[in-house]
Enzyme design. Structure first.
Site, short mmCIF file in Angstrom:
data_model
loop_
_atom_site.label_atom_id
_atom_site.label_comp_id
_atom_site.label_asym_id
_atom_site.label_seq_id
_atom_site.Cartn_x
_atom_site.Cartn_y
_atom_site.Cartn_z
CB SER A 47 16.83 43.75 92.00
OG SER A 47 16.18 42.75 91.89
CE1 TYR A 80 16.20 45.81 95.98
CE2 TYR A 80 16.32 43.55 95.50
CZ TYR A 80 16.49 44.67 95.63
OH TYR A 80 17.34 44.45 94.71
CE LYS A 111 16.73 47.91 93.29
NZ LYS A 111 17.20 49.24 92.76
#
Length: 460
Positions: free
Chosen positions: A228, A264, A268
């Protein structure tokens, strides 16, 4: 606008499962629902649909094989796509099949629907009829990728072979028919990760480690990871296109990053670091991390699109909900940014371009090239690439593109900036163009047309 605090990135949120289902022209395939076996650490799993029946004769998956015409890859080899029925996963599966690859899909349907599989079958059947070719194999396994059942699945696609070691002794090893793995099975909601951080760390980080160990045991080392643009943290505020070297994972000072503002994003970043360490320790690994910016749009057929079970948070899905009456208006956060029209700029890329990026990465890993990006020219088996359009679109431009496609107005509600929001975030795509031979083909206008083609099916 929803979720503009973070650089938006759409990735599959399902944690995998399946029953091999081949093409509609073949007899149905079945496997047990193995997701209830649980993960090795006994952690709680997502609620799953009703189990599928076990093969009562063998108590193992019942895989079907059928003859097919020569493919661009060996006819007995497969690409494993984990989380393959979600938004990006389903489009990637479709593009893999169109390119002639046999595909294994693993998904637990926690954030998608089995009807997606039927739509993929419909599209590949039409493609093969148009090109006068036999469809590649498509197997679907409904299970959680963290469960011990993954070992059973990997064994089912492996052959035992005898090798001779350096001392002359015979050894039994696995020769897998899985030539590459694409991993989409991470949770992705920024807000949900703040509410349930342990849930995200367990799936996105611990699940990844267990998966890598299992793949290594079966000699599977070609790995594509869905990362991401959130890994760039506060570097997104710099105002210049983000380059892969802005965040690296080695022992130099360049490895530092700040502003990973939610669990989150940290999962990543940690996942990339784990992958880089694994590749550095074992030269057999060939790992690519693809850093998504803002995938939007869908297949032009309108049969595949973004329809998660959970709440939509990214801009284009929210715009679609406004058009269909699910939401009354679009909230636009910030109208005083230093941009063309005062609204924030993001890098939107067609989901089919993202899917093609995964196929390019698989081919690149298989080409036995030497990966090399350290200052001391030390070869490493991990490489990161941005997948973006390389150009920015403002929020209002995105709204206008969908208004033009739908020929309907979209009501907006102006709101102030939110803490953590950035004015512009755009990818540099030079590395992907130079090394993968990949570049985006579709425009933002085409993204809007294809999205509306999918959404209008739900409009009365």
């Amino acid at each position: 606008m929803e979720d503009m605090t973070e650089v938006e990135c759409c990735e599959e949120c399902s944690t995998s499962s399946s029953s091999p289902i081949s093409h509609p022209t073949a007899s149905p395939l079945t496997t047990p629902d193995l997701s209830d076996i649980g993960s090795d650490d006994g952690s709680e799993m997502e609620p799953l649909p009703s189990p599928l029946p076990l093969n009562t004769t063998t108590n193992r998956p019942n895989f079907e094989t059928r003859p097919c015409q020569p493919l661009s890859v060996a006819s007995n080899s497969f690409v494993l796509v984990i989380g393959g029925l979600g938004y990006i996963g389903s489009h990637t599966v479709l593009e893999l099949l169109r390119a002639g690859h046999n595909v294994i899909v693993v998904d637990n349907l926690s954030n998608c629907y089995e009807s997606v599989l039927r739509n993929i079958n419909t599209l590949i059947e039409a493609h093969c009829q148009a090109t006068n070719t036999t469809p590649p194999l498509l197997h679907f396994h409904r299970l959680d990728y963290r469960s011990r059942a993954m070992c059973l699945l990997l064994e089912s696609y492996s052959d035992l072979v005898i090798t001779i070691d350096t001392s002359g002794k015979q050894r039994m090893t696995y020769a897998s028919r899985i030539t590459g793995v694409i991993h989409f099975a991470a949770y992705k909601s920024v807000l949900d990760s703040i509410k349930r951080p342990l849930h995200y760390y367990q799936n996105n980080v611990c699940g990844l480690v267990a998966l890598l160990q299992r793949l290594d045991a079966y000699g599977i080392h070609n790995f594509i990871f869905s990362s991401s643009a959130t890994v760039y943290g506060t570097k997104a505020n710099a105002g210049a296109p983000l380059r892969e070297d802005d965040v690296v994972h080695d022992s130099s000072e360049r490895a530092s990053v700040t502003g990973l503002s939610c669990p989150y994003a940290r999962t990543k970043y940690f996942a990339e670091a784990i992958l880089a360490d694994a590749a550095a320790a074992n030269p057999a690994w060939r790992i690519v991390a693809l850093r998504y910016f803002n995938p939007v749009g869908c297949d032009p057929s309108g049969l595949l699109g973004e329809s998660p079970r959970g709440e939509a948070t990214n801009l284009y899905p929210v715009l679609a909900q406004v058009l269909t009456g699910v939401r009354p208006s679009l909230d636009v956060f910030g109208i005083d940014w230093k941009t063309r029209d005062g609204t924030a700029i993001r890098d939107y890329i067609h989901v089919l371009d993202v899917a093609r990026g995964h196929i390019a990465a698989l081919s690149w890993n298989n080409s036995n090239h030497t990966i090399d990006y350290n200052d001391n020219d030390k070869p490493v088996g991990f490489r990161a690439f941005n997948l973006g359009s390389g150009s920015g679109t403002t929020v209002l431009e995105a709204v206008k593109s969908l208004e033009a496609a739908a020929k309907r107005s979209i009501p907006v509600r102006w709101a102030g900036r939110r803490p953590g929001d950035v004015g512009a975030c755009v990818a540099s795509t030079e590395r992907a163009q130079r090394e993968l031979g990949w570049s985006p083909r579709e425009s933002v206008a085409q993204c809007a047309v294809d999205l509306w083609n999918f959404v209008r099916r739900t409009v009365r």
